[in-house]
Design an enzyme around this catalytic site. Structure first.
Site, mmCIF file in Angstrom:
data_model
loop_
_atom_site.group_PDB
_atom_site.id
_atom_site.type_symbol
_atom_site.label_atom_id
_atom_site.label_comp_id
_atom_site.label_asym_id
_atom_site.label_seq_id
_atom_site.Cartn_x
_atom_site.Cartn_y
_atom_site.Cartn_z
ATOM 1 N N HIS A 247 0.803 -1.240 0.000
ATOM 2 C CA HIS A 247 0.000 0.000 0.000
ATOM 3 C C HIS A 247 0.823 1.271 0.000
ATOM 4 O O HIS A 247 0.296 2.374 -0.097
ATOM 5 C CB HIS A 247 -0.990 0.008 1.168
ATOM 6 C CG HIS A 247 -2.263 0.744 0.851
ATOM 7 N ND1 HIS A 247 -2.279 2.038 0.405
ATOM 8 C CD2 HIS A 247 -3.555 0.356 0.898
ATOM 9 C CE1 HIS A 247 -3.523 2.430 0.197
ATOM 10 N NE2 HIS A 247 -4.323 1.435 0.501
ATOM 11 N N ASP B 51 -2.614 1.858 -4.402
ATOM 12 C CA ASP B 51 -3.847 2.090 -3.642
ATOM 13 C C ASP B 51 -4.936 1.112 -4.075
ATOM 14 O O ASP B 51 -4.841 0.488 -5.134
ATOM 15 C CB ASP B 51 -4.344 3.522 -3.858
ATOM 16 C CG ASP B 51 -3.366 4.543 -3.317
ATOM 17 O OD1 ASP B 51 -3.267 5.639 -3.885
ATOM 18 O OD2 ASP B 51 -2.677 4.213 -2.316
#
Lengths: 323, 324, 425
Positions: free
Chosen positions: C389, C393
């Protein structure tokens, strides 16, 4: 004393420069003893006629390459007393802006090449200056001074020889003041007349009384004229005496007091003033007036110089290159 | 582009600059009527005259001092030292007069001293030296040492036009032994800029002068062994191109410095210090130097061969470093 | 050296005198024999000369003072200055410390240093970037020095042993520990591979914030095609035709549209890899290896299938080549082969994306035809994308999964990326 073709105005001008040089150097000596000047101080006391008599023969476009006892020549080129004082004090108002000290100053624009510390280095440089002047198509000349000690160095031989071979318009003035630091003439050379060497280069060499400003001047006028005519260099040897130490820090105890005193009797300014007095150009009143005028000039110069700032530390690496 | 020898490139630069600027003039021994010890200035006296091509007596100190004096009067002298070894005779004028004048008076001294240097010519101790380090240590001077004809021409022109004093080291072994393309026109090169003459990833060879060509030979051998060597030609020794030096060192992490001059306190030592200062965190091996040993240049062939660095020694050092 | 100026006895029976006037000030330089002050006694007035050259550093008797004969009037500090004006100083010389006496006073011997390995700055930096512990790396350089290539090779070898199995990200274990080697437990020594997997898992999960997104894909079209061709394919190539090559091919074609999934994270920026080379996780005897299939987008489905089969076989046999164990940009892990429906794979460092594929099997699903919904039997499977992450995203991951799903669901033999002469009827 030789006759010259100088007008009274010129004689008075020469007198002014002699007195100015003497007074300025006295002030330098005082500042030195007060601890305001660091490093060496080399004065030309008693030898002013050698610098001033010879330099007075030059024209406005000519160039000097002086030695360390030629303050009078610097002043004749237009260097101002305040610039000299600022130089000694290591301030920005000095011509080297603090990068060099005492007599190591000059201004190419005023025809004054900054003195090079190794004795005799200026001799080839003066030859080169003359070469450059000739290449520009002018009849201007260069003039350089050096001591009898400097004449022992290779650069004296190489520079004079080169100037002779190329017939360069340069005047070589030897200030023979009998002592090179502590080395007396007889330990410097076996032939007491430096001018005798001129024959080895095929150029004229004359010996003159270095304490007689007009004699020096007349010899210089002739040498300058020769050079301008394209006839090449000349060597003028001025016999004089170093009546002070090599520097202000040298008590010169190795010099006989009698010899010094005898030469002090023949002080060039006193001799010249006798001459002027005889011509009606000098008396007590004019002496006092000149003294005051010069003292005021120097006082003002000292104030200016002491107010001149030191260079900034950050500037230490600036100015090594032009670009 | 035309191809000329190294010596012809120098001759062209001198000729073109003298045509371009009437202030430029030459001084030196045997340069006028004889045309120069290496015949570089043959024909110059006839074309430019005695006032601009001056045959001097044997007086290196006076020649340099006089050149300086003329430069102060606005001329642009180019002094020819017959051999770089004889600059020592003028050392005082170079370091005390020429180098310091601008700093202490604000007036620059625009002169050039051409110095034929280097060995492999059976010249012996007095005709083969590489004394450039003496002058790299003197603030106020600039020092250049071209390796190719194009660099020789471009840097000599730049030196003549530079307002500051430049010592121009021309390698006599290269005079007639190499030729190369030179661009048309002025082809000026900047003083102070090195040139990456060969790209590579495994190590960087930093060098100048005749050693550039030995380095190329070494690099070719290395590439056949799978080692890829970059070669940085310094071209200017003072001021050194720190950015270029550090950049190549950071890229490869392994550096071999090569020069023909003797080892101790040679220019290579300064380059090594620059690498250590600017590339330490990227170094993957010690900084090596391949240089001549600390002796005068010997005369007889087996000794001179042993003295001079060559492609074998460069390749050997590079291989060791690559495997480190 | 300091030289005193002494009050002289000028005249017999003169015991004292008055300092009339100082001719020099404190701080002035004076020359030997130069007059420095004027004094007066009852018999005579006189000027006192300096006994030496130097600086008049201290005046002790001011003007007007009455001083006895023999007392010190002032101090001259003598300088050893040369006649050239270079001042060598006026202070008295100081004594430098004596030279040390050999043998005595030497502090106790320093302890012998343990021999340490040397790592060059470049090697340290590389190890840092790749997350390699230099103590674990053997050196092939001079004198056994660890070189940059050694570090790189170590890193690739470590990747071989990456366990991208559907392990949970919960690495916490129980803390209560029975006594070692007792009736309650047996110790299984750690193999190098086990240790390696453990190190990698811990590090991967610690450094990269893992998120797993899951999509469901309808493999029915592929399944029917596969059923029709598998026997012939097996006979021709000796290789089974599985779902994996289809998924690998689609992934290879779609990753360039989601460049941040085909990259690695660095502080200087997300380093997007320009080529797509897929690591294929293969279970081996004591763990996992991940050989790399280079540029699968350039291969046909059957070529992909054959290559994967070959890699798997050689992986089992331990015959993979070193260059086959490095260079991957994204990893595919078919944990569905073990019957797992869904998993949350762990990233194969330093990659930022890994696709786990769950079991593909028949399920009841809702299909819509002409606006009418009905239940049908479809081949369904879950696509589980774990990603870093920091670099990726959820929206990016989600879009990739949806494209992958659509590509797989719109399978049409012979068309576009599915063109394959070897699989024509």
């Amino acid at each position: 004393m030789h006759e010259s073709n100088l007008s009274h105005e010129s004689l008075i001008e020469i007198h002014y420069y002699l007195r100015l040089t003497r007074a300025l150097e006295e002030r330098l000596g005082i500042l030195y003893r007060q601890g305001k000047i660091l490093g060496g101080v080399y004065l030309s006391t008693g030898q002013e006629a050698v610098s001033i008599g010879a330099a007075y023969a030059l024209g406005p476009g000519d160039v000097i390459v002086p030695s360390h006892r030629d303050l009078g020549a610097h002043l004749l080129r237009g260097i101002e007393p305040r610039e000299v004082l600022a130089q000694y004090l290591g301030r920005m108002g000095g011509l080297s802006r603090g990068r060099d000290g005492n007599v190591h100053f000059g201004d190419v624009k005023r025809g004054d090449i900054a003195f090079l510390s190794p004795m005799a280095d200026g001799i080839p440089v003066a030859a080169g200056v003359a070469l450059g002047l000739r290449q520009q198509g002018t009849d201007r000349v260069s003039m350089t001074w050096f001591g009898e000690g400097a004449a022992s160095r290779g650069d004296f031989h190489e520079g004079v020889n080169l100037a002779a071979v190329l017939r360069l318009p340069v005047v070589f003035v030897c200030n023979n003041n009998q002592y090179a630091y502590s080395t007396p003439l007889h330990r410097q050379t076996t032939v007491p007349d430096i001018a005798a060497r001129a024959a080895g280069y095929g150029i004229p060499g004359v010996v003159v009384d270095g304490n007689d400003v007009l004699t020096v001047h007349v010899a210089a006028v002739e040498a300058v004229a020769r050079a301008r005519r394209g006839e090449g260099p000349s060597l003028i040897e001025c016999k004089t005496m170093r009546v002070r130490g090599h520097s202000e820090h040298d008590d010169a105890s190795y010099v006989s007091r009698e010899v010094v005193e005898a030469w002090r009797e023949r002080d060039p300014i006193r001799l010249f003033e006798d001459r002027l007095r005889a011509l009606g150009l000098f008396d007590e009143a004019s002496d006092a007036a000149l003294g005051r005028r010069i003292a005021d000039e120097i006082d003002a110069a000292v104030v200016w110089a002491e107010a001149s700032p030191f260079p900034d530390r950050e500037e230490v690496e600036d100015g090594v290159y032009s670009g | 582009m035309t191809e000329v020898t190294y010596i012809e490139a120098i001759r062209q630069a001198l000729w073109e600059e003298m045509e371009r600027d009437e202030r430029v003039f030459l001084l030196g021994e045997d340069i006028g009527h004889y045309g120069g010890a290496f015949k570089i200035t043959l024909g110059f006296l006839e074309k430019f005259g005695e006032d601009r091509v001056i045959d001097t007596p044997i007086a290196e100190s006076a020649i340099v001092g006089a050149a300086a004096g003329a430069a102060l009067m606005g001329r642009r002298p180019v002094v020819e030292m017959q051999f770089a070894d004889f600059i020592a005779c003028a050392f005082d004028q170079v370091v005390n007069m020429v180098a310091k004048f601008r700093y202490r008076t604000g007036t620059n001294v625009p002169l050039v001293i051409r110095a034929p240097y280097g060995g492999r010519v059976h010249g012996g101790p007095f005709h083969s030296q590489s004394p450039e380090a003496w002058f790299v240590h003197v603030p106020g001077l600039k020092v250049v040492a071209p390796s190719t004809p194009a660099d020789a021409k471009g840097l000599l022109k730049a030196a003549i036009r530079d307002p500051d004093p430049v010592i121009y080291f021309e390698h006599k072994y290269l005079y007639r032994r190499i030729k190369g393309p030179i661009p048309a026109g002025d082809a000026l090169l900047p003083i102070g800029k090195a040139e990456l003459k060969r790209e590579g990833n495994d190590l960087s060879i930093i060098t100048y002068g005749a050693m550039l060509h030995q380095a190329f030979e070494a690099a070719n051998r290395l590439s056949r062994k799978g080692i890829s060597a970059a070669i940085l030609d310094l071209r200017t020794l003072l001021p050194l191109d720190r950015d270029a030096i550090v950049s190549t060192a950071r890229k490869t992490g392994k550096v071999v410095i090569v020069h023909e001059a003797t080892r101790t306190a040679g220019v290579g030592a300064e380059v090594a210090a620059i690498v250590a200062e600017g590339a330490f965190d990227r170094l993957d091996g010690p900084i090596l130097r391949v240089t001549a040993p600390d002796t005068p240049v010997p005369f007889t062939m087996p000794l001179e061969e042993a003295f001079l660095p060559n492609a074998d020694r460069i390749a050997a050092a590079a291989e060791r470093l690559a495997a480190y | 050296m300091s030289i005193p100026i002494i009050m002289p006895q000028l005249g017999e029976s003169v015991a004292e005198g008055i300092v009339v006037e100082w001719l020099k000030r404190e701080g002035d330089r004076v020359r030997k024999d130069e007059a420095v002050l004027a004094i007066s006694t009852e018999k005579v007035e006189a000027e006192i000369p300096a006994p030496a050259s130097g600086v008049l550093s201290r005046i002790l008797a001011q003007a007007g003072a009455i001083v006895p004969v023999g007392s010190t009037l002032a101090i001259i500090t003598e300088g050893f200055a040369s006649g050239t004006g270079i001042d060598l100083g006026t202070e008295a010389p100081i004594t430098v410390p004596p030279l040390p006496i050999t043998g005595a006073g030497v502090s106790g011997t320093r302890p012998e240093r343990r021999e340490e390995r040397f790592y060059s700055p470049a090697v340290r930096r590389l190890a840092d970037e790749l997350g390699v512990n230099l103590a674990d790396v053997s050196g092939s350089g001079e004198d056994g020095r660890v070189t940059k290539r050694d570090v790189e090779a170590f890193c690739q070898a470590r990747n071989r042993k990456l366990a991208a199995v559907g392990g949970t990200s919960d690495a916490a274990g129980t803390r209560g520990e029975p006594a070692a080697g007792s009736d309650e437990e047996e110790i299984l020594p750690l193999t190098k591979m086990r240790r390696s997997i453990a190190d990698h898992m811990v590090r991967s999960l610690r450094e990269a914030p893992h998120v797993t997104s899951i999509a469901e894909a309808d493999f029915t079209a592929i399944a029917r095609f596969r059923d029709a061709r598998r026997a012939a394919f097996r006979e021709a190539t000796g290789t089974p035709l599985t779902f994996l090559p289809f998924i690998v091919k689609a992934t290879a074609h779609l990753l360039p549209e989601s460049p941040t999934l085909n990259a690695r994270w660095s502080e200087d920026g997300i380093r997007v890899r320009k080529a797509v080379h897929l690591g294929i996780a293969i279970a081996v005897a004591d763990g996992i290896v991940v050989p790399v299939l280079r540029s699968p987008a350039l291969l046909s489905i059957s070529e992909v299938g054959i290559r994967i089969s070959d890699l798997a076989r050689r992986a089992q046999e331990g015959r993979l080549l070193p260059e086959e164990l490095s260079g991957g940009t994204f990893t595919v892990n078919n944990f569905g082969a073990d019957g797992n429906l869904i998993g949350t794979p762990v990233l194969n460092q330093p990659e930022v994306g890994i696709l786990g594929i769950g079991t593909i099997g028949k399920r009841a699903a809702v299909v819509t035809h002409g606006g009418e919904d009905s239940i049908a039997i479809r081949w369904m499977g879950y696509l589980c994308l774990s990603y870093d992450h920091r670099a990726v995203d959820g929206a990016v991951a989600g879009r990739f999964l949806q494209r992958l799903r659509r590509t797989l669901e719109s399978f049409n033999p012979g068309e576009g990326i599915w063109a394959d002469p070897a699989l024509q009827p």
